[in-house]
Design an enzyme around this catalytic site. Structure first.
Site, PDB file in Angstrom:
ATOM      1  N   GLY A  95      11.069  25.671   0.071  1.00 47.62           N
ATOM      2  CA  GLY A  95      10.414  24.496   0.619  1.00 47.62           C
ATOM      3  C   GLY A  95       9.209  24.129  -0.217  1.00 47.62           C
TER       4      GLY A  95
ATOM      5  N   GLU B 155       6.694  16.733   2.641  1.00 45.12           N
ATOM      6  CA  GLU B 155       5.996  16.180   1.467  1.00 45.12           C
ATOM      7  C   GLU B 155       4.709  16.953   1.171  1.00 45.12           C
ATOM      8  OE1 GLU B 155       8.230  14.621   0.642  1.00 45.12           O
ATOM      9  OE2 GLU B 155       8.972  13.152   2.057  1.00 45.12           O
TER      10      GLU B 155
END
Length: 400
Positions: free
Chosen positions: A140, A379
């Site tokens: 991630g 993000e």
């Protein structure tokens, strides 16, 4: 004077008539199509795909890109639009981000001219929906640890791997997949460097071996769509490779676009929650007086409004810098970290003014707060942006 009672600084006066017209068009769409239905969509975990053609007609897909059927609007225009979309719901603002800031930007920034001509007009019109496959089950915050691989066999690329939390993947017609490929397969000259290189590939989702499965039982972003993607011997032609910007700078440039949209969008959630609380406090009577007449309630409203206005000024500063070409990457981290963090605090505090009613879908603050749990994570987490800014301040890389 501003149209919004939460605008203590008359920030609206800083926008041009054209910018305000863009804002108002999107706000009208949100008021007409999203607000009356969002509680039901969120409750039922439904992405209202019937809205996608209308979003395209508004020019929201690839709104900030030039040419290829895109609207070519300014960064501030785009930011204002994202603030209004997220005032409706962050999940629906995310649709615009995945399509435009991620999938379309990947082709726009990293693709060949023929790739741009083939895909961008269809994506701008909503004829083709895109997705962006970077995150993996075990990669991630550190995308360099991705395990998805692309091999060159007989003039074809063969992709194998998994992606996780990929927005719109199960309804997308095209996926931008990031994978590692060997320097030899890429035909790279021997420059003394070792290791595989991250590259982007345009993958039509109808390609055999590509499978996207929606993720269920979400407690956040329920009116949106995120998926797990599995790729098993997905065969692609040689020209599926995005030719520009090898390495992580390719996907990172797209993430910067998405992060910029979050800076504005999160303030939409915060503004909607605050103004809903202001309205409720005026109408709700306790001990014979409206809640808004009590000092503790006024303190809550003031504290929230101050943080909202500061966050909106940060967004405006970044938007003007982006349009001027002076925006630096660390500035986006300032906005993403500050505004997503402030927004969730505002929404949680706004919920308290509603008392028990605040947990009901009739009121927006807790829905916004739940969505912002995802906004703070994707993000770039708070931790990632903190380290980006720490490196800017000290010159020391503390990621490893």
């Amino acid at each position: 004077m501003s149209n919004h009672p939460s605008d203590l600084l008359n920030i609206e006066a800083q926008f041009t008539d054209d910018e305000l017209a863009v804002r108002d068009r999107v706000a009208e769409f949100v008021a007409r199509r999203i607000r009356p239905n969002i509680a039901e969509w969120f409750d039922n975990a439904v992405l209202p795909t019937e809205l996608l053609p209308e979003m395209a007609e508004l020019g929201l897909f690839g709104m900030h890109l030039q040419g290829y059927g895109c609207a070519g609007r300014s960064a501030v225009d785009y930011g204002l639009a994202m603030q209004e979309m997220e005032a409706g719901d962050a999940g629906l603002r995310t649709v615009v981000s995945v399509q435009g800031s991620l999938a379309m930007s990947a082709i726009y920034k990293n693709g060949s001219e023929s790739q741009k001509q083939e895909w961008l007009p269809k994506m701008a019109s909503g004829e083709v929906i895109g997705c962006f496959g970077l995150t993996e089950p075990s990669a991630g915050s550190d995308p360099s640890a991705m395990e998805t691989r692309a091999r060159k066999v007989g003039g074809e690329w063969i992709l194998n791997g998994s992606k996780r939390w990929i927005g719109l993947a199960s309804i997308a017609g095209v996926a931008i997949i990031w994978a590692k490929a060997s320097r030899e397969d890429l035909g790279m000259e021997d420059d003394g460097r070792e290791g595989d290189v991250v590259r982007g590939f345009i993958v039509p989702t109808s390609t055999p071996g590509f499978e996207a499965t929606p993720i269920t039982q979400k407690l956040s972003m329920r009116a949106s769509l995120q998926c797990t993607v599995e790729m098993t011997d997905v065969r692609l032609p040689d020209d599926a490779l995005l030719p520009k910007n090898p390495g992580l700078r390719g996907p990172f440039a797209c993430l910067s676009e998405a992060r910029y949209g979050i800076v504005w969008g999160s303030m939409g959630s915060a503004r909607d929650a605050l103004e809903a609380a202001m309205s409720y406090a005026d109408e709700r009577l306790q001990f014979g007086k409206p809640l808004s007449s009590y000092q503790l309630t006024q303190k809550k409203l003031v504290d929230m409004a101050l943080e909202l206005n500061k966050g909106q000024l940060v967004a405006l500063r970044l938007g003007r810098a982006k349009d001027e070409g002076t925006l630096e990457n660390h500035m986006i981290s300032v906005g993403k970290l500050n505004n997503a963090r402030s927004a969730i605090q505002i929404c949680r505090e706004a919920r308290t003014i509603f008392g028990g009613n605040g947990i009901n879908g009739d009121y927006s603050p807790l829905r916004h707060a739940n969505n912002l749990e995802s906004v703070r994570t994707y993000e770039g987490t708070d931790e990632v942006h903190t380290l980006i800014l720490g490196q800017k301040l000290t010159g020391q890389n503390a990621f490893r």
